[in-house]
Design an enzyme around this catalytic site. Structure first.
Site, PDB file in Angstrom:
ATOM      1  N   GLY A 232       0.787  -1.229   0.000  1.00 33.21           N
ATOM      2  CA  GLY A 232       0.000   0.000   0.000  1.00 33.21           C
ATOM      3  C   GLY A 232       0.814   1.271   0.000  1.00 33.21           C
ATOM      4  O   GLY A 232       0.244   2.365  -0.068  1.00 33.21           O
ATOM      5  N   GLU A 267       4.904  -6.070   2.359  1.00 34.01           N
ATOM      6  CA  GLU A 267       4.613  -6.609   1.025  1.00 34.01           C
ATOM      7  C   GLU A 267       4.410  -5.487   0.012  1.00 34.01           C
ATOM      8  O   GLU A 267       3.331  -5.345  -0.553  1.00 34.01           O
ATOM      9  CB  GLU A 267       3.320  -7.435   1.063  1.00 34.01           C
ATOM     10  CG  GLU A 267       3.273  -8.538   2.085  1.00 34.01           C
ATOM     11  CD  GLU A 267       1.859  -9.072   2.286  1.00 34.01           C
ATOM     12  OE1 GLU A 267       0.887  -8.473   1.784  1.00 34.01           O
ATOM     13  OE2 GLU A 267       1.728 -10.107   2.954  1.00 34.01           O
ATOM     14  N   PRO A 268       5.418  -4.654  -0.224  1.00 31.03           N
ATOM     15  CA  PRO A 268       5.223  -3.549  -1.166  1.00 31.03           C
ATOM     16  C   PRO A 268       5.093  -4.047  -2.602  1.00 31.03           C
ATOM     17  O   PRO A 268       5.822  -4.955  -3.015  1.00 31.03           O
ATOM     18  CB  PRO A 268       6.506  -2.733  -1.004  1.00 31.03           C
ATOM     19  CG  PRO A 268       7.537  -3.750  -0.605  1.00 31.03           C
ATOM     20  CD  PRO A 268       6.802  -4.733   0.269  1.00 31.03           C
ATOM     21  N   GLY A 269       4.168  -3.484  -3.346  1.00 31.41           N
ATOM     22  CA  GLY A 269       4.026  -3.792  -4.758  1.00 31.41           C
ATOM     23  C   GLY A 269       4.201  -2.509  -5.559  1.00 31.41           C
ATOM     24  O   GLY A 269       5.261  -2.239  -6.119  1.00 31.41           O
ATOM     25  N   ARG A 270       3.149  -1.703  -5.559  1.00 29.85           N
ATOM     26  CA  ARG A 270       3.130  -0.471  -6.348  1.00 29.85           C
ATOM     27  C   ARG A 270       4.379   0.379  -6.141  1.00 29.85           C
ATOM     28  O   ARG A 270       4.962   0.885  -7.101  1.00 29.85           O
ATOM     29  CB  ARG A 270       1.900   0.354  -5.951  1.00 29.85           C
ATOM     30  CG  ARG A 270       1.750   1.652  -6.742  1.00 29.85           C
ATOM     31  CD  ARG A 270       0.684   2.565  -6.132  1.00 29.85           C
ATOM     32  NE  ARG A 270      -0.598   1.921  -5.983  1.00 29.85           N
ATOM     33  CZ  ARG A 270      -1.522   1.835  -6.950  1.00 29.85           C
ATOM     34  NH1 ARG A 270      -1.289   2.370  -8.131  1.00 29.85           N
ATOM     35  NH2 ARG A 270      -2.676   1.237  -6.725  1.00 29.85           N
ATOM     36  N   ASP A 311      -7.698   1.132 -11.575  1.00 30.98           N
ATOM     37  CA  ASP A 311      -6.801   1.539 -10.499  1.00 30.98           C
ATOM     38  C   ASP A 311      -6.932   3.021 -10.156  1.00 30.98           C
ATOM     39  O   ASP A 311      -6.411   3.460  -9.143  1.00 30.98           O
ATOM     40  CB  ASP A 311      -5.357   1.220 -10.933  1.00 30.98           C
ATOM     41  CG  ASP A 311      -4.368   1.327  -9.807  1.00 30.98           C
ATOM     42  OD1 ASP A 311      -4.725   0.925  -8.682  1.00 30.98           O
ATOM     43  OD2 ASP A 311      -3.248   1.801 -10.038  1.00 30.98           O
ATOM     44  N   CYS A 336     -12.554   0.377 -31.007  1.00 32.26           N
ATOM     45  CA  CYS A 336     -13.764   1.013 -31.521  1.00 32.26           C
ATOM     46  C   CYS A 336     -14.766   1.330 -30.405  1.00 32.26           C
ATOM     47  O   CYS A 336     -15.935   1.587 -30.675  1.00 32.26           O
ATOM     48  CB  CYS A 336     -14.409   0.115 -32.567  1.00 32.26           C
ATOM     49  SG  CYS A 336     -13.294  -0.172 -33.945  1.00 32.26           S
ATOM     50  N   ASP A 337     -14.325   1.280 -29.154  1.00 33.00           N
ATOM     51  CA  ASP A 337     -15.216   1.521 -28.026  1.00 33.00           C
ATOM     52  C   ASP A 337     -15.112   2.975 -27.555  1.00 33.00           C
ATOM     53  O   ASP A 337     -14.012   3.518 -27.461  1.00 33.00           O
ATOM     54  CB  ASP A 337     -14.847   0.565 -26.891  1.00 33.00           C
ATOM     55  CG  ASP A 337     -15.852   0.626 -25.752  1.00 33.00           C
ATOM     56  OD1 ASP A 337     -16.702   1.547 -25.759  1.00 33.00           O
ATOM     57  OD2 ASP A 337     -15.783  -0.224 -24.860  1.00 33.00           O
TER      58      ASP A 337
HETATM   59  C1  LIG Z   1      -1.908  -6.279  -3.911  1.00 34.45           C
HETATM   60  C2  LIG Z   1      -1.283  -6.727  -2.652  1.00 34.45           C
HETATM   61  C3  LIG Z   1      -0.078  -6.168  -2.207  1.00 34.45           C
HETATM   62  C4  LIG Z   1       0.602  -5.020  -2.914  1.00 34.45           C
HETATM   63  O1  LIG Z   1      -0.110  -3.848  -2.686  1.00 34.45           O
HETATM   64  P1  LIG Z   1       0.466  -2.438  -3.225  1.00 34.45           P
HETATM   65  O2  LIG Z   1      -0.608  -1.489  -2.894  1.00 34.45           O
HETATM   66  O3  LIG Z   1       0.697  -2.589  -4.684  1.00 34.45           O
HETATM   67  O4  LIG Z   1       1.734  -2.178  -2.470  1.00 34.45           O
HETATM   68  C5  LIG Z   1       0.495  -6.682  -1.060  1.00 34.45           C
HETATM   69  N1  LIG Z   1      -0.094  -7.687  -0.373  1.00 34.45           N
HETATM   70  C6  LIG Z   1      -1.255  -8.251  -0.758  1.00 34.45           C
HETATM   71  C7  LIG Z   1      -1.830  -9.357   0.049  1.00 34.45           C
HETATM   72  C8  LIG Z   1      -1.893  -7.781  -1.904  1.00 34.45           C
HETATM   73  O5  LIG Z   1      -3.055  -8.328  -2.281  1.00 34.45           O
END
Ligand SMILES: *Cc1c(COP(=O)(O)O)cnc(C)c1O
Length: 396
Positions: A232, A267-270, A311, A336-337
Site C-alpha cells: 500500500g 509486502e510492497p508492490g506499487r 486503479d 472502436c469503443d
Molecule cells: C496487492 C497486494 C499487495 C501489494 O499492494 P500495493 O498497494 O501494490 O503495495 C500486497 N499484499 C497483498 C496481500 C496484496 O493483495
C-alpha cells in the site's frame, strides 16, 4: 541532452534511461506501443523503502508487475517475495528465487494451490477464516500460518479490508482454532489498502496487532513472532503524496513499540515498480471534433492504460515533440469503443501521425491488467538497465 539508449534485455548495461530522448530510438528498434521497464528505478525504489523501513524484510508483491527482470533485480538486492497464485510461484521459481524467501498471502486458496506452493517449498500461508484454516489440517507438519486482520480504510485508492481479513476481535479465536488442530500460527498480517495517504493507518493497525500478540500469549497459546504490515505504500502520481521516508515515520514509531522477538515484514508492490515503467504510444490518426484535435493512439484503456479504469491512478502524459504553441486535444485509444479515451483535455503541440506520446509512472497495475480487446496487441515490454552497474563493472 541525448543519451545513447543501449537497450537490450540480455546484456548488462548501465545508463540513465531518459524517456523523451530515448523514445524515438526505442520505437525505431522495437515498434510501438512499448512499455519500457528500467530496472535501475526498481532498485532505487527498493533501496528507498528499505531505508525508510530499516529492519523490515521487504517481500515484493508480484501482482502489480509480475516480470522476471523485476524479480531478478530485487533478488540481487536481497529482497523477499509475496506470492498469491500458482503463476507467481512459477515466475519466482523460473528466476531461481529460493523458496524460503517467499510467502503465499492469498487469504482464499484451493487445496491444490496450497499443494503447488508447498511443492515449490513455500510454506508460509495467510488465512482469515475457519474454512481456510481447516484446509491446512492435511499439511499441518509443513506449514506456518499468518492470520490476516482487517482494518477498514475509507481513505485509500483500493480498500481491501472489506474483501479480506478477520475482525481484530476474532483473531485470537481463529489462532486458538488452528492450535487445536495442531497447525502452527506464527503471526499476523494486514493490508491497509493501496496508495495509502498517511502512515498513520499502518501505525494504528500495528498497535492493534501488538495488543493481539499480547492476548495470544496471555491465552497460553504459542507466542507470535511475525508481523506482516502488507503493502500500500504510495507513489507520487501527484505532488500531494508524501516522500516515502516522511510517510514511514509513524510506521517506524509504531514498530519501535513491538517486542523485539517479532520479525516485521512488508509486502510492497506499487511502490517498487510504479515509477519504473514508461509507456510510449504513437499517433495512428487524427480528426478535428468540436474544436479539439482527437489523436488516436495505438495504446489505450483496454491496453496499458487499463489502470485508468481499474486503479484510478494518474499518469503523466506528454508528447515527444515540444513546442511553445499548444492546442486543446483529446488522446484516445485504438479500439472502436467510446470509453477508450486516455485524456479528454490535454494541451499538445500540433502532432503528425506517427508522433510519439510518452506517459510515465506506468509500472503498477497497467500492463498486468491490459487486454487484447479488438485484437489490438498489448504493448511489448522492453527492459533497460537489467543488471546493476556494479555487477556489470565486475563482469566487464
Ligand atoms: C496487492 C497486494 C499487495 C501489494 O499492494 P500495493 O498497494 O501494490 O503495495 C500486497 N499484499 C497483498 C496481500 C496484496 O493483495
Amino acid at each position: 541532452m541525448s543519451i545513447n539508449p543501449i537497450v537490450t534485455p540480455i546484456h548488462a548495461q548501465s545508463l540513465s534511461f531518459n524517456h523523451v530522448d530515448s523514445a524515438e530510438v526505442l520505437v525505431a528498434q522495437y515498434g510501438a506501443p512499448l512499455m519500457v521497464l528500467d530496472c535501475d528505478v526498481v532498485r532505487q525504489q527498493y533501496r528507498a523503502l528499505q531505508q525508510a523501513l530499516p529492519n523490515v524484510d521487504l517481500h515484493y508483491a508480484l501482482k502489480p508487475l509480475p516480470h522476471p527482470a523485476v524479480v531478478s533485480a530485487l533478488l540481487a538486492e536481497g529482497a523477499y517475495f509475496d506470492l498469491a497464485t500458482n503463476g507467481e510461484v512459477d515466475l519466482v521459481n523460473s528466476v531461481g528465487v529460493p523458496s524460503d524467501r517467499t510467502i503465499q498471502t492469498h487469504p482464499i486458496k484451493r487445496v491444490s494451490d496450497i499443494q503447488y506452493a508447498l511443492e515449490y517449498g513455500c510454506c508460509v500461508f495467510v488465512v482469515d477464516n475457519i474454512n481456510e484454516i481447516d484446509k491446512f489440517v492435511a499439511f499441518k507438519d509443513d506449514v506456518e500460518l499468518l492470520v490476516r486482520v482487517s482494518f477498514p480504510n475509507a481513505d485509500v485508492l483500493a480498500d481491501l479490508s472489506k474483501k479480506f481479513g478477520c475482525k481484530p476481535e476474532h483473531a485470537v479465536a481463529l489462532i486458538n482454532h488452528a492450535h487445536n488442530l495442531g497447525i502452527r500460527v506464527k503471526g499476523l498480517s494486514f493490508h491497509v489498502g493501496s496508495q495509502t495517504r498517511s502512515g498513520d493507518k499502518y501505525a494504528t493497525a500495528i498497535s492493534r496487532c501488538a495488543d493481539i500478540i499480547e492476548q495470544v500469549t496471555e491465552a497460553g497459546l504459542p507466542a507470535l513472532n511475525t508481523l506482516d504490515i502488507g503493502g500500500g505504500f504510495p507513489v507520487q502520481y501527484t505532488a500531494d503524496v508524501l516522500p516515502i521516508n516522511i510517510f514511514c515515520a509513524p510506521i517506524r514509531d509504531a514498530l519501535a513499540q513491538l517486542p523485539d522477538t517479532v520479525r516485521v515484514i512488508a509486502e510492497p508492490g506499487r511502490f517498487i515498480v510504479a515509477p519504473a515503467v514508461t509507456n510510449i504510444a504513437s499517433v495512428m490518426g487524427q480528426a478535428e471534433r468540436n474544436g479539439k484535435t482527437w489523436y488516436y493512439l495505438d495504446d489505450g484503456i483496454y491496453g496499458s492504460f487499463s489502470g485508468l479504469m481499474f486503479d484510478e491512478a494518474k499518469y503523466q502524459t506528454t508528447s515527444v515533440k515540444q513546442s511553445d504553441e499548444l492546442f486543446p486535444a483529446v488522446l484516445a485509444g485504438p479500439t472502436c469503443d467510446s470509453i477508450d479515451v486516455i485524456s479528454e483535455n490535454i494541451m499538445l503541440p500540433k502532432l503528425n501521425n506517427g508522433d510519439l506520446i510518452v506517459s510515465t509512472m506506468m509500472g503498477a497495475y497497467c500492463s498486468c491488467t491490459a487486454t487484447d480487446f479488438n485484437f489490438f496487441k498489448r504493448a511489448e515490454m522492453v527492459v533497460v538497465n537489467e543488471h546493476a552497474f556494479s555487477e556489470s563493472a565486475v563482469s566487464a
